[in-house]
Each structure stands twice: as C-alpha cells, then as structure tokens.
Design a protein around this motif. Structure first.
Motif, short mmCIF file in Angstrom:
data_model
loop_
_atom_site.label_atom_id
_atom_site.label_comp_id
_atom_site.label_asym_id
_atom_site.label_seq_id
_atom_site.Cartn_x
_atom_site.Cartn_y
_atom_site.Cartn_z
N GLU A 1 8.51 41.20 60.04
CA GLU A 1 9.97 41.30 60.12
C GLU A 1 10.37 42.10 61.36
OE1 GLU A 1 13.65 43.34 57.66
OE2 GLU A 1 11.75 42.96 56.61
N LYS B 1 17.75 27.77 70.58
CA LYS B 1 16.95 27.09 69.56
C LYS B 1 15.86 28.01 69.02
CE LYS B 1 14.26 22.84 68.86
NZ LYS B 1 13.70 21.65 69.55
N GLN C 1 17.44 30.71 66.87
CA GLN C 1 17.80 30.21 65.56
C GLN C 1 16.58 30.12 64.64
OE1 GLN C 1 20.82 29.72 64.39
NE2 GLN C 1 20.02 29.09 62.39
N GLY C 2 15.44 29.66 65.22
CA GLY C 2 14.20 29.60 64.44
C GLY C 2 13.76 30.97 63.98
N HIS C 3 13.85 31.96 64.86
CA HIS C 3 13.48 33.34 64.50
C HIS C 3 14.40 33.89 63.40
CE1 HIS C 3 10.39 33.50 67.33
NE2 HIS C 3 11.00 34.03 68.37
N LEU C 4 15.68 33.59 63.49
CA LEU C 4 16.63 34.07 62.48
C LEU C 4 16.34 33.47 61.12
CD1 LEU C 4 19.95 34.03 64.55
CD2 LEU C 4 18.78 36.05 63.65
N GLU C 5 15.97 32.19 61.10
CA GLU C 5 15.60 31.53 59.83
C GLU C 5 14.34 32.16 59.25
OE1 GLU C 5 15.29 27.41 60.77
OE2 GLU C 5 17.45 27.14 61.01
N ASP C 6 13.35 32.42 60.13
CA ASP C 6 12.11 33.09 59.68
C ASP C 6 12.43 34.48 59.13
OD1 ASP C 6 10.53 30.97 60.36
OD2 ASP C 6 9.91 31.80 62.30
N ASN D 1 15.22 35.59 57.78
CA ASN D 1 15.87 35.50 56.46
C ASN D 1 14.86 35.19 55.36
OD1 ASN D 1 18.45 36.06 57.40
ND2 ASN D 1 18.91 33.92 57.86
N ARG D 2 13.91 34.27 55.68
CA ARG D 2 12.88 33.92 54.69
C ARG D 2 12.01 35.13 54.37
NH1 ARG D 2 12.64 28.77 57.28
NH2 ARG D 2 11.08 29.54 58.73
N SER E 1 13.86 37.74 52.30
CA SER E 1 14.00 37.28 50.91
C SER E 1 12.68 37.41 50.17
CB SER E 1 14.48 35.82 50.92
OG SER E 1 14.50 35.30 49.62
#
Length: 420
Positions: free
Chosen positions: A82, A172, A175-180, A182-183, A186
């Motif tokens: 993270e 791009k 955005q991929g890093h931000l999705e990772d 968040n996952r 969580s």
C-alpha cells in the motif's frame, strides 16, 4: 545558437524517462502477495478440515498459531505494498501536473505561432531561407537549417501530440494504481478484522484447555506420543549405526583371516591368494562424547528448558527432551557440531526436521524448520547452515526445537554445547 535553443526545448519538453525501478518493485511485491495469499488459503483450508474432523488438540493449536502468524505477515506485506503504490501515485500525480503545465505552455506557443502566421504569413521564413542559401558556408549545415525551418511547425505539432500521449499513459497507470490501492485497503481491513476473530478463537481454545481436564488429558497424550516417536527415531538410527559397526568389524576380521591364510600358504611354497580390498570403517563400539568446537544452532532466547516444567501453552507439566529457542523470520539454523545428516523428515510434533549424527553415536535434532538446505548422507561442518527456522507444527510462533541424544539417552542440549 538556434540549434542549442531547439535542443534545450526538447530536453525541457521531454524529460528523461523515470526509472522503471518502482514499477518493477510493485510487480515483485504483487507476486509476493499472491504467493502469501495462496499459502494462507491453503493453511486455512487445512484448519477447516482439521476442525471438521476433530483431530488432535496440538495439531489444531499449531495450525491456529501458524494461521495467526501468516495473517500478520500478510497484513504487514499489504501495508508495505500500500505504501509503495501510494508513493507511486503521488509521484505520478506530480509528473502529470508538471506535464500539464508544459502542455499548456506548448499550446500557448502554438497559438502565438498561428497568430503570427495569420498576421505576417511566411515571409520571415522565406527571408531566412534566402539568406542561408546566398551565404557562403558549409553546404551540409545550410541544408540542415533549410530542412529545419521548413519542418519546424510540423515538429512542434508532433511534439505536442507525443506529450498528450504520454499524459494519457500516465493517467492510465495512475488509475490502475488507484484501483490496486483501493483493493489492498479493502483486503487489509478485511484481514485485520479476521485477525481479531482468529485471536479470539485461539484465546477461547487455550482457555478451554486450561479448564477442560479431558482436553488436557488428550493434549498430554498427544505430547507424550510425539516424544515417543522422537525417541523411536533416535533408537532406530542408533541400531543402524551399531549394525554398521558390527558389519565393519566382521569385514575386518574376515580380511585378517584371509591375510593370515595367504601368508600361511606362501610359507608352504604356494602362491598367495588374491587379496580382496576391504574398506576399513571407523570402529566405535560405545557412545563417546563429541569433541571439538560446537555452535549455538540459532541466535535467540531459550523459551523452553530441558527436563520437567510447565508447558508455556498447554499449562500442564511435561518432560522436554530438548529445548526451544525463539527465532525470527528468515533466521538461519546451523549445525551444532560437525557430523553427517542421518535423517530429513516430517516428525510428529516437530514438523520438518533434520537429525545429524556426530562422532561416537551422538545425535542432534533440529525441528520446526521452514525450509531445509541439506540432504541425508551429507557431511556438515560445525556451524554450517542447514535450514531456516519456522513455525510449522509449533504451538507458539517461530522457534527451533533442539535436542541432543548420546546414543538413545537425551542430555541437556545447553550443557552439551558447553562441553569442549
């Protein structure tokens, strides 16, 4: 001078590409997390099967403890990932912001250029071209500048296009890093919640063990059964050693008999029989103390002594055949003295283990290993690395089980280490 200005502009507009080290580290960290997830899922499945089949108390406590340790490790790795991805997002945001400013500056420069062309046309460029072609000088240099002036506007458009493409790629990636991110956040929250549940479950089981006499009895029976298994293995190795000594002794006696017969025959004028070569083996009929230097097999606190004492987890009186040494993840386990690896096996209550035979029929045992780096039959030197400490089949975290037997009789390993 103009060439220098153009090159400087290119360097400003297109900074050197950022090193790919961060992306490689993130990829490597993802692979490590994937492996940890697989190991964790496997251990949880084993625990679920164990609980459904109502297997032994010690096995259940051991698996509970391993799950807790692996969950803690997994949460720590998630936090590490993270932080790494968060850092990459911050750097990307800064790079995108910097690039946005350059794009705005580039667009403004092009706007001014278009306005200049609209007002003045291309007369100024025609005048420059005329002057270049009419002046004396290096023809190649003149051709270069003519080509540059004619293509300058096209290059500016292409430069802006490349900057826009670079920005799109960076967005791009961001955005991929931000999705990772968040996952991971969580998953970490989910694992932290699960860790609390696991710790509560372990506490309840240990509390039940303290209060339930029947469970204590089962645990003690399992503990004693594991002790007997260990003793039986040492006995088997000692019997094998004595048989080898006996076989070597008989072979030596046979060699001497044949030698004597050959000499007698030669004395009578006959030809001596062809002597058979017999490999002479060291003959040690009795157990003798190991001499020479010795080595502490693991650096750490001794958390369980040799002999009778209250078990730190079971809270029942047990007789320990060895000692337990607290370890840290990844710490090396070393041979306590020179010898030969007599056995590499999974031993009940000890997990993956190594048994080394030393001179005179002394055996040292190393249990709860995470990984083993030696094979049976290998000769090891004093203090040579034989594996990595772990928590497999342990009831209370990462530790080394260390036992020493002289023949089939166990001795205090710490006192044995002091002997010269």
């Amino acid at each position: 001078m103009r060439l220098f200005t153009i090159l400087l502009c290119l360097l400003v507009c297109f900074p050197l590409a950022a090193p790919k080290k961060t992306d490689a580290q993130i990829k490597e960290q993802k692979q490590a997390l994937k492996k940890l997830e697989g190991d964790l899922a496997k251990k949880r499945q084993e625990l679920a099967m164990l609980e459904s089949e109502e297997k032994g108390v010690l096995n259940t406590i051991s698996l509970l403890d391993q799950n807790l340790n692996q969950t803690r490790t997994y949460i720590a790795e998630l936090a590490k990932s993270e932080a790494m991805v968060q850092g990459a997002v911050v750097r990307l945001a800064a790079d995108i912001d910097s690039l946005d400013r350059k794009i705005v500056e580039r667009k403004e420069a092009m706007r001014r250029r278009i306005r200049s062309l609209y007002v003045n046309g291309r007369q100024s460029e025609a005048l420059v071209l005329y002057n270049l072609l009419s002046q004396k000088g290096n023809p190649d240099r003149q051709v270069y500048w003519v080509h540059h002036i004619l293509n300058e506007d096209r290059e500016q458009v292409l430069m802006l296009s490349r900057m826009m493409e670079e920005r799109d790629e960076m967005k791009k990636t961001e955005q991929g890093h931000l999705e990772d991110l968040n996952r991971m956040r969580s998953r970490k929250a989910q694992e932290e919640k699960g860790l609390v549940t696991q710790m509560s479950g372990q506490e309840k089981m240990l509390l039940s063990l303290k209060q339930d006499k029947n469970m204590q009895k089962k645990a003690l029976q399992e503990f004693e059964r594991n002790q007997k298994t260990m003793q039986a293995l040492i006995k088997k190795l000692e019997e094998k050693r004595k048989k080898e000594i006996e076989a070597a002794k008989k072979a030596e006696e046979e060699r001497k008999r044949k030698e004597k017969a050959a000499k007698a025959k030669k004395g009578k004028g006959g030809k001596p029989e062809k002597e058979e070569k017999v490999v002479k083996k060291p003959q040690v009929a009795v157990t003798t103390p190991v001499t020479g230097p010795k080595c502490m097999p693991l650096k750490g606190e001794v958390i369980s002594q040799y002999g009778l004492q209250e078990h730190p987890v079971l809270h029942i009186t047990t007789r320990n055949l060895g000692v337990e040494i607290r370890g840290k993840k990844g710490s090396a386990v070393r041979a306590a003295a020179a010898g030969t690896v007599a056995m590499v096996a999974e031993i009940d209550g000890r997990g993956p283990s190594v048994i080394i035979e030393h001179e005179g029929g002394t055996y040292s045992v190393y249990g709860h290993l995470q990984s083993i780096r030696v094979q049976e039959g290998k000769t090891v030197q004093n203090c040579e690395e034989i594996g990595i400490v772990g928590d497999i089949a342990s009831l209370n975290g990462i530790k080394l089980y260390f036992q020493v037997s002289e023949g089939t009789q166990t001795v205090d390993p710490l006192e044995w280490l002091k002997q010269k």
